[in-house]
Enzyme design. Sequence first.
Site, mmCIF file in Angstrom:
data_model
loop_
_atom_site.group_PDB
_atom_site.id
_atom_site.type_symbol
_atom_site.label_atom_id
_atom_site.label_comp_id
_atom_site.label_asym_id
_atom_site.label_seq_id
_atom_site.Cartn_x
_atom_site.Cartn_y
_atom_site.Cartn_z
ATOM 1 N N HIS A 169 -14.644 18.695 30.970
ATOM 2 C CA HIS A 169 -14.985 19.865 30.157
ATOM 3 C C HIS A 169 -14.525 21.119 30.889
ATOM 4 O O HIS A 169 -15.315 21.992 31.254
ATOM 5 C CB HIS A 169 -16.475 19.879 29.848
ATOM 6 C CG HIS A 169 -16.855 18.798 28.876
ATOM 7 N ND1 HIS A 169 -16.438 18.793 27.566
ATOM 8 C CD2 HIS A 169 -17.587 17.677 29.037
ATOM 9 C CE1 HIS A 169 -16.912 17.712 26.952
ATOM 10 N NE2 HIS A 169 -17.604 17.015 27.820
ATOM 11 N N HIS A 186 -14.308 11.104 30.756
ATOM 12 C CA HIS A 186 -13.546 10.682 29.562
ATOM 13 C C HIS A 186 -12.133 11.271 29.547
ATOM 14 O O HIS A 186 -11.839 12.237 28.847
ATOM 15 C CB HIS A 186 -14.286 10.971 28.259
ATOM 16 C CG HIS A 186 -15.033 12.261 28.156
ATOM 17 N ND1 HIS A 186 -14.446 13.497 28.323
ATOM 18 C CD2 HIS A 186 -16.329 12.509 27.860
ATOM 19 C CE1 HIS A 186 -15.341 14.442 28.150
ATOM 20 N NE2 HIS A 186 -16.500 13.871 27.869
ATOM 21 N N ARG A 228 5.627 20.715 32.347
ATOM 22 C CA ARG A 228 5.667 21.808 33.309
ATOM 23 C C ARG A 228 4.306 22.122 33.913
ATOM 24 O O ARG A 228 4.234 22.836 34.912
ATOM 25 C CB ARG A 228 6.261 23.074 32.659
ATOM 26 C CG ARG A 228 7.775 23.009 32.490
ATOM 27 C CD ARG A 228 8.367 24.361 32.117
ATOM 28 N NE ARG A 228 7.980 24.775 30.781
ATOM 29 C CZ ARG A 228 8.650 24.447 29.670
ATOM 30 N NH1 ARG A 228 9.742 23.696 29.760
ATOM 31 N NH2 ARG A 228 8.247 24.850 28.485
ATOM 32 N N ASP A 237 -12.052 3.908 21.569
ATOM 33 C CA ASP A 237 -12.552 3.657 20.213
ATOM 34 C C ASP A 237 -11.490 3.863 19.139
ATOM 35 O O ASP A 237 -11.766 3.672 17.949
ATOM 36 C CB ASP A 237 -13.778 4.531 19.913
ATOM 37 C CG ASP A 237 -13.479 6.026 19.931
ATOM 38 O OD1 ASP A 237 -12.333 6.407 20.270
ATOM 39 O OD2 ASP A 237 -14.389 6.807 19.606
ATOM 40 N N GLY A 238 -10.278 4.246 19.546
ATOM 41 C CA GLY A 238 -9.226 4.481 18.575
ATOM 42 C C GLY A 238 -9.263 5.858 17.947
ATOM 43 O O GLY A 238 -8.362 6.207 17.169
ATOM 44 N N HIS A 239 -10.290 6.656 18.251
ATOM 45 C CA HIS A 239 -10.409 8.017 17.717
ATOM 46 C C HIS A 239 -10.229 9.070 18.813
ATOM 47 O O HIS A 239 -9.541 10.069 18.599
ATOM 48 C CB HIS A 239 -11.772 8.215 17.045
ATOM 49 C CG HIS A 239 -12.087 7.199 16.008
ATOM 50 N ND1 HIS A 239 -11.383 7.105 14.825
ATOM 51 C CD2 HIS A 239 -13.016 6.208 15.979
ATOM 52 C CE1 HIS A 239 -11.873 6.108 14.102
ATOM 53 N NE2 HIS A 239 -12.855 5.556 14.777
ATOM 54 N N ASP A 288 -19.637 6.724 25.918
ATOM 55 C CA ASP A 288 -19.998 8.110 25.583
ATOM 56 C C ASP A 288 -20.800 8.120 24.276
ATOM 57 O O ASP A 288 -20.762 9.087 23.517
ATOM 58 C CB ASP A 288 -18.755 8.991 25.454
ATOM 59 C CG ASP A 288 -19.081 10.493 25.467
ATOM 60 O OD1 ASP A 288 -20.113 10.872 26.050
ATOM 61 O OD2 ASP A 288 -18.317 11.263 24.864
ATOM 62 N N ALA A 314 -17.884 14.494 18.533
ATOM 63 C CA ALA A 314 -19.181 14.725 19.190
ATOM 64 C C ALA A 314 -19.727 13.399 19.692
ATOM 65 O O ALA A 314 -20.562 12.762 19.059
ATOM 66 C CB ALA A 314 -20.159 15.374 18.215
#
Length: 377
Positions: free
Chosen positions: A191, A212, A223, A244-246, A269, A303
């Site tokens: 984050h 993550h 660069r 999760d593929g997302h 997560d 989320a």
Amino acid sequence: MSQLLRARRVLTERGWLEDHQLRIESGIITAIEPIPVGITSRDAELLCPAYIDTHVHGGAGVDVMDDAPDVLDTLAIHKACEGVGAFLPTTVTAPLEVIHGALMRIARRTRSGGPGAQVLGSYLEGPYFTPQNKGAHPPELFRELDIAELNALIEVSQNTLRVVALAPEKPGALQAIRHLKQHGLRVMLGHSAATYDQTLAAFDAGADGLVHCYNGMTGLHHREPGMVGAGLTDKHAWLELIADGHHVHPGAIRLCCCCAKDRVVLITDAMQAAGMPDGDYTLCGEEVCMQNGVVRTATGGLAGSTLSLDAAVRNMVEHAGISAEDAIHMASLHPARLLGIDNQLGSLASGKHATLIALDGGLHFQRIWIQGQALPL
């Protein structure tokens, strides 16, 4: 109590063993040996180490931050049903007193034990982030790093705090990393809008890896390799991955495996909507909506996830093209090594805890044993 579990294939750190059995005494594996000739019965198709979810916020309708009875018991039972033998309940950015309350509840559950998967301690995700890649975290509650404040968090957790996530470009980050490492904690970076060089400096100071990977950080550019580039190329960095593929494109997952297959740690997560029907839920105190199993904020950002760790393992085989053996290690051996508990958990070997799972040939979860005790599911 003595037990004997037989399988067509047993996964060890050296690979698959055909037609082997585990001898278990008082919850500890005492031997892994060939099944005697003439015995045809098997307890499982595949016996593997139970998964370890190092980063999970909730599931089954509960949230780690909830100050309510039985929240962690409910979550532990839910995690066991997806093959997780141990996990780290993970906090989110919130007022400091709310975080303290969550850490105290996790500490009590860590000490007392209970049903379902074992609680190993806590993972602090926030409030030491920066706004640019905030995800679902409320930036108005972000805080500056302060050694006395970190010490108070460790004390409140009764020394059960295991992982602290932070943004490495924050003032005092390198000093905080060194301090946390001196106290035996793992430090993950995320984050954050850190550069490649800032991230490498944090790794040099002792940070252990990326929160993550790809999500909530500066991406890979030719660069400016960013946090992702630093994590992929630093040979000591562990990379959490939400498969999760997302959250991460299959091509990016394959890149991760090409660069860092031995350093990938599969995580969920997951938040409170995991295992629940589509609808409205909350995360970090904000309303979020789950549609077709994908949770998003009001502005459309991801989320958390509703991923289960057994599905993550299957996704890695299907989308990244890696072997079942490697995918299972990413959800068991690698997280155990990250946390420094691979002498007890994470693989099947004599002297280790008999915390293991039975899978079918398609890697679907069937049964779990926690320290030799079969859990009713």
